[in-house]
Design an enzyme around this catalytic site. Structure first.
Site, short mmCIF file in Angstrom:
data_model
loop_
_atom_site.label_atom_id
_atom_site.label_comp_id
_atom_site.label_asym_id
_atom_site.label_seq_id
_atom_site.Cartn_x
_atom_site.Cartn_y
_atom_site.Cartn_z
N SER B 312 38.85 34.94 49.80
CA SER B 312 38.24 34.33 48.76
C SER B 312 37.91 35.38 47.92
O SER B 312 37.56 35.00 46.67
CB SER B 312 36.96 33.89 49.31
OG SER B 312 36.94 32.92 50.34
N CYS B 366 33.42 28.23 46.66
CA CYS B 366 33.73 26.82 46.99
C CYS B 366 35.53 26.75 47.19
O CYS B 366 35.99 26.64 46.17
CB CYS B 366 33.26 25.73 45.86
SG CYS B 366 33.67 24.16 45.93
#
Lengths: 419, 711
Positions: B312, B366
């Site tokens: 991420s 997200c």
């Protein structure tokens, strides 16, 4: 006063100048040999060169005293000198101090006396007295035998120390004997024996004997008419063969191992530059690296850094060779040769036989030292521990050579008179 | 007159003849034969090499990282050795008789006349007692030289080590080096070898017959002085380096911190590390093989040699590329229902974020949002023209310094991997791949691989709003303030600075109220992004960030292998380092996390054949963990090492065939290698990931094309 002036006038200044030149060269070279950059003073009395300066002063005083003595004194004192020297030589065997395997020194306080050095001139004096007083010629066997005895007694005593080098010095007296009538054959025979000695050690002794027998047989064959010659040749061959066996025996049983090694090194039978041949190899490196002009005063590395053993005494010539090169060596050898020639000339101009014979004795002894000492440093003769006259460090040798030479000068200054 | 008067001429003739014999012999050896000059030089001259002090290396504040300590090499000239008390000799230098004989024979075989090293690097203390007796041991002498000493035992990977030159290095240097010289082998020591080594001097010494030195030949006319090596001022900050190494002990991973405004590297931690003093001195060989055998590969320079999927932490870069290409606006929203459907599989998001804009997407990490962004990037020209869109994207990522070497001033830097379109052609067949096929790239998984240095450098770019300087280790050389010109070139990445603010806002939110809220540093605007990298075995914990937001002073990347969530380990560790750098102290966090806990935690992954008690905790000594078992389980470890090697080296080959082949002869890997990329259903989100699923985990290992949920 008149006497004094005549002394100064009559004394042979050429010899004195050469003598002083050699002594000073010696002193400087001793300084160079043991030079320590941390302690550069030439006057330090703890060092060899400092002491040598004292010995030099002593030698000059000693020489002056001899010149002031009555010349007849030496003739009359000769037997007493000789006897006294023999006593010392016996004494040294009893109370002497053993230095380096030789019992050659008598300690007197801090000074060590080497009787063998004094034996040289006392023997010369007695021989001169014996031959000169009676005006004897060495062409009869009785004279020859007595002369030989005079030589052999001190020689034998020195051999007992055992100081072979000093003992061999006495063989040089053969020149004196030759001059006084000894047959020239003795010289020839002497040279032949030396050649035979070398040959029998270099090659198998049976090979040499075989060669001798063949030569002898041929000589007899070509001279078969001449019976006398045949006898001479035959006995010569027999004596030679006997000599070869003697050499072989002496080499194996009489000589000490270090002497054997020295001979082997010089004959090339041992090639061991780090062991047996170390001294000779380092000595040759020192002299050889001097080149034509030398490395310069105090610039020699071989001698300064202790690669050469006995560098201020027996191997002092290494310093000359290294720092002054071939030119310096030439000068030193030239000085010796001039001195020798001058001594012979001085001897020949004497009216008294005593002085002449003594003069030849001086020349012979100096020559022997000169030849053997320089010869051993450059590998021409085996290493024999004898000093180089006037150059080597050491009080006994300097003073004994001084006495030897100055007695001649004193005798010479009175040459017009009779003894 | 005498009747034999004429005989005087015979005698004089003999005298003259002999004098001539002597003179000709003298002429021969003094003038004709020149060999005696050489012999005389060999007798007295000793060439002594003076080794210069190697340059010291300092940290950015002038504290010493590595200096020199004198040691003594015992030399021997076998032919000059005379009989001596061997027992006493052995006692003094600590040898046994057999060792003595072996060394002596070796020296003799080398050359009986020339000096060779008898015993290397005797310490000053041993030498002191030995020196008194040295006179008795003829043929032996000592040569002093210096060894490296690391006062704080820090930064071994950064500094590298020196070792004896090998034949290839001697040849390459054109004869500059000689056997038994030392040369930098890795790290700064190698990169700056020519500055550090200095210049050797030569002394022409004279010695006497007893080998005692007697001064210089020709008063030193031919001597040369040794010139000490240049001292180097490194960019490292010893305070945070030390803190970083402590935080990383008993963990596998890296910390890289860079000053964004200059590209200077502030911290360079590779864990497990080792005490650089181990690679110095007589125990070097033993220690070296110990390090080499260690299954955690402490000699691997992880910051520039280990590959990790960014996870991420890649998301800000994704956003920047999309903003620059005009495909999204900061206020563009996507709906997150808790996952993203990509073709026939489902990329799960850990949370249902609902309507999400860019800042929130970064803050919450997200997955859905960035899958949409990536889809837009890939399909901007229609699904059929994905190749061009992909290559555009790839160019952007390359310009961030990924997939190529950054050309840091360290040897053996690795490039990382930004996959090419051909790679996907090979895997899936020509033109048989779509954005949904490679969707794992959206969340920094899949084929994308970067080194920790590249991760940190990407943060520099974000901190600088669009450019970076080549990261480098050395600030200045000697007293001259020289910076290599290549380190002063500004590299623009082709993203307008205006696009950075919304991303940075999101990154600040990550710390303020997002995933890494526990790592918030009081009074510091810390911007960052966590990453939880799915891998075989437990997730890698990743964190990247920079601080402060305005005028950033430090950019940082932290990777802790097999540790779990990015927020649980990497982020706090990064925050401690940043805080230490900015405030020179570590305050108590509002979240209550405590730096000591992170220092003492043991996160070493279990390796095959290991028992839990083998993971012993030792200060800066994690490399010794497996020492005993490393012999017992030698085979397993070798196979493990092989597996790691093969994983790196053969990956391409494996992919070429379209599948990751089970590696032959390696059981531990056989079962673990996925049979076919994308063949498995999407993996559920990491379930808190603390429980160990199996013990046969493999270190930095990348799974092929396995879409995994990032965080």
């Amino acid at each position: 006063m008149k006497d004094q002036r005549s002394l100064l006038f009559n004394v042979d200044w050429v010899i004195i100048l050469i003598y002083l030149a050699l002594c000073i060269i010696g002193w400087f070279n001793i300084h160079a040999a043991v030079y320590d950059p941390a302690n550069p003073s030439i006057w330090d009395m703890d060092t060899n060169y400092g002491k040598q300066f004292v010995f030099l002063l002593g030698a000059v005083i000693l020489g002056s005293l001899i010149l002031l003595m009555d010349s007849k004194f030496f003739n009359s004192i000769a037997p007493i000198f000789y006897g006294f020297t023999l006593l010392l030589l016996i004494l040294v065997l009893i109370v002497g101090r053993n230095v380096g395997g030789n019992q050659a020194w008598i300690p007197i306080g801090s000074f060590r006396l080497q009787p063998s050095e004094f034996a040289k001139f006392s023997t010369c004096l007695l021989l001169a007295k014996y031959l000169g007083t009676n005006n004897l010629k060495l062409n009869d066997s009785k004279t020859l035998i007595i002369s030989s005895i005079i030589l052999l007694i001190p020689m034998g005593l020195i051999m007992l120390q055992p100081d072979t080098g000093s003992a061999l010095t006495f063989t040089s007296i053969v020149f004196v004997l030759y001059r006084e009538g000894l047959s020239g054959y003795f010289l020839v025979i002497g040279v032949l024996f030396i050649a035979l000695f070398v040959l029998s050690l270099m090659f198998n002794k049976f090979l040499v004997i075989a060669a001798l027998l063949i030569i002898g047989a041929l000589a007899i064959y070509f001279n078969k008419r001449n019976r006398n010659l045949i006898t001479v040749i035959a006995s010569g061959v027999i004596i030679s063969i006997a000599f070869i066996f003697c050499v072989d025996f002496a080499y194996k049983n009489v000589l000490q191992s270090h002497q054997r090694n020295r001979i082997d090194v010089i004959l090339g039978k041992i090639d061991d530059p780090r062991g047996q041949g170390y001294n000779l190899n380092q000595s040759k490196i020192a002299i050889g690296s001097g080149g034509l002009w030398g490395k310069g005063y105090l610039q020699g590395t071989q001698t300064k850094y202790d690669f050469v053993p006995e560098q201020s005494t027996d191997f002092i010539f290494c310093t000359v060779g290294e720092e002054w090169g071939f030119i310096g060596s030439l000068v030193v050898i030239g000085l010796y040769l001039t001195l020798l020639i001058r001594i012979v000339n001085v001897a020949e101009r004497q009216r008294a036989s005593f002085s002449r014979i003594y003069g030849y004795g001086v020349a012979s002894i100096l020559f022997f030292h000169f030849f053997i000492n320089i010869g051993m440093t450059i590998g021409l003769v085996p290493v024999i521990g004898i000093p180089l006259p006037f150059l080597s460090y050491g009080g006994s040798s300097l003073w004994s050579f001084t006495i030897l030479l100055f007695i001649l000068l004193r005798l010479d200054s009175n040459r017009m008179g009779f003894i | 007159m005498n009747s034999f008067f004429e005989r005087r001429f015979v005698i004089l003739g003999i005298f003259i003849f002999i004098a001539l014999v002597l003179l000709s012999r003298l002429f021969y050896i003094q003038v004709i034969d020149k060999s005696y000059f050489l012999s005389a030089s060999n007798n007295v001259l000793r060439k002594k090499i003076i080794y210069p002090a190697r340059g010291v290396i300092l940290d950015r504040h002038g504290k010493i990282l590595v200096q020199n300590e004198p040691v003594y090499d015992l030399m021997v000239i076998p032919n000059e050795v005379e009989a001596f008390d061997t027992l006493e000799f052995c006692r003094l230098i600590g040898l046994d008789k057999a060792g003595f004989d072996k060394r002596f024979l070796k020296a003799k075989n080398y050359s009986p006349y020339r000096a060779s090293i008898f015993e290397k690097q005797i310490s000053a203390i041993t030498f002191a007692s030995f020196q008194e007796s040295l006179q008795e041991f003829k043929g032996f002498y000592v040569q002093n030289r210096s060894v490296r000493r690391y006062p704080d035992s820090l930064a071994g990977h950064f500094l590298g080590y020196i070792g004896e030159v090998n034949d290839a290095e001697i040849e390459k240097s054109g004869g500059f080096y000689r056997p038994s010289d030392y040369i930098g082998k890795t790290g700064v020591e190698k990169a700056y070898e020519e500055l550090l080594r200095g210049q050797r001097g030569v002394e022409n010494l004279m010695v006497d017959a007893f080998n005692r030195p007697k001064g210089h030949f020709a008063d030193g006319k031919y001597d040369t002085l040794a010139v000490a090596g240049e001292s180097l001022v490194s960019s490292l900050d010893i305070r945070i380096q030390q803190l970083g190494e402590k935080l990383m002990q008993n963990k596998v991973g890296s910390i890289v911190a860079i000053e964004p405004a200059t590209g200077e590297i502030l911290a360079f931690v590779s864990s497990p590390g080792y005490d650089p003093n181990l690679l110095v001195g007589r125990q070097r060989g033993k220690n070296m093989s110990g390090l080499f055998k260690n299954p955690y590969t402490p000699l691997l320079i992880r910051p520039i040699q280990a590959y990790y999927p960014p996870g991420s932490s890649f998301k800000p870069m994704d956003a920047l590329v999309a903003l620059q290409e005009g495909l999204i606006q900061p206020n563009t929203t996507f709906h997150c229902p808790g996952g993203y459907r990509a073709g026939n599989h489902w990329v799960r998001c850990e949370h249902v974020d609902g309507t999400t804009d860019l800042t929130k997407a970064i803050k919450m990490s997200c997955n859905t949002y960035f899958c949409y962004v990536f889809d837009k990037l890939m399909n901007r020209n229609g699904p059929k023209n994905i190749r061009y869109a992909f290559n555009d994207w790839r160019k952007h990522i390359n310009s961030f310094g990924w997939g190529e070497r950054l050309n840091i001033d360290l040897p053996n830097e690795k490039r990382g991997l930004v996959p090419e379109d051909e790679r996907y052609d090979r895997i899936f067949g020509k033109n048989r791949w779509r954005s949904s096929t490679i969707i794992s790239l959206a969340i920094g998984q899949g084929e994308l691989l970067a080194t920790p240095l590249q991760l940190a450098n990407a943060e520099c770019i974000i901190a600088n709003r669009g450019y970076y300087y080549t990261p480098h280790l050395i600030k200045s050389i000697g007293n001259r303030n020289i910076v290599k010109p290549e380190f002063q070139v500004k590299h623009q990445v082709g993203v307008d600075s205006r696009y950075f603010e919304p991303v940075i806002e999101g990154m600040q939110q990550v710390i303020e109220s997002g995933t890494a809220v526990a790592s918030r540093i009081p009074d510091v605007t810390f911007c960052g992004k966590t990453g939880t990298v799915q891998t075989r075995g437990k997730n890698h914990s990743v964190f990247v960030g920079f601080a402060p937001r305005e005028n950033p002073k430090i950019a940082i990347a932290v990777v802790v292998e097999n540790a779990g969530y990015g927020a649980s380990w990497a982020a706090p560790i990064a925050s401690f380092v940043v805080e230490k750098y900015l405030k020179d102290s570590i305050t108590r966090r509002p979240s209550g996390i405590d730096v000591k806990r992170y220092m003492s935690a043991n996160l070493l992954p279990m390796l095959p054949g290991m028992k839990p008690q083998d993971k012993r905790t030792k200060l800066l000594d994690s490399l010794k963990v497996l020492k005993k078992d490393s012999i017992k389980n030698k085979e397993k470890i070798i196979s493990l090492k092989k597996a790691i090697y093969l994983t790196y080296a053969k990956k391409d080959t494996a992919r070429k065939a379209g599948i990751a082949k089970p590696l032959a002869g390696n059981d531990s890997l056989k079962n673990k290698t996925p049979a076919r990329p994308l063949a498995k259903p999407l993996k559920p989100a990491a379930d808190g990931g603390r429980s160990r699923k199996d013990t046969s985990k493999v270190k930095p290992k990348v799974t092929t094309g396995r879409p995994i949920q990032g965080k």
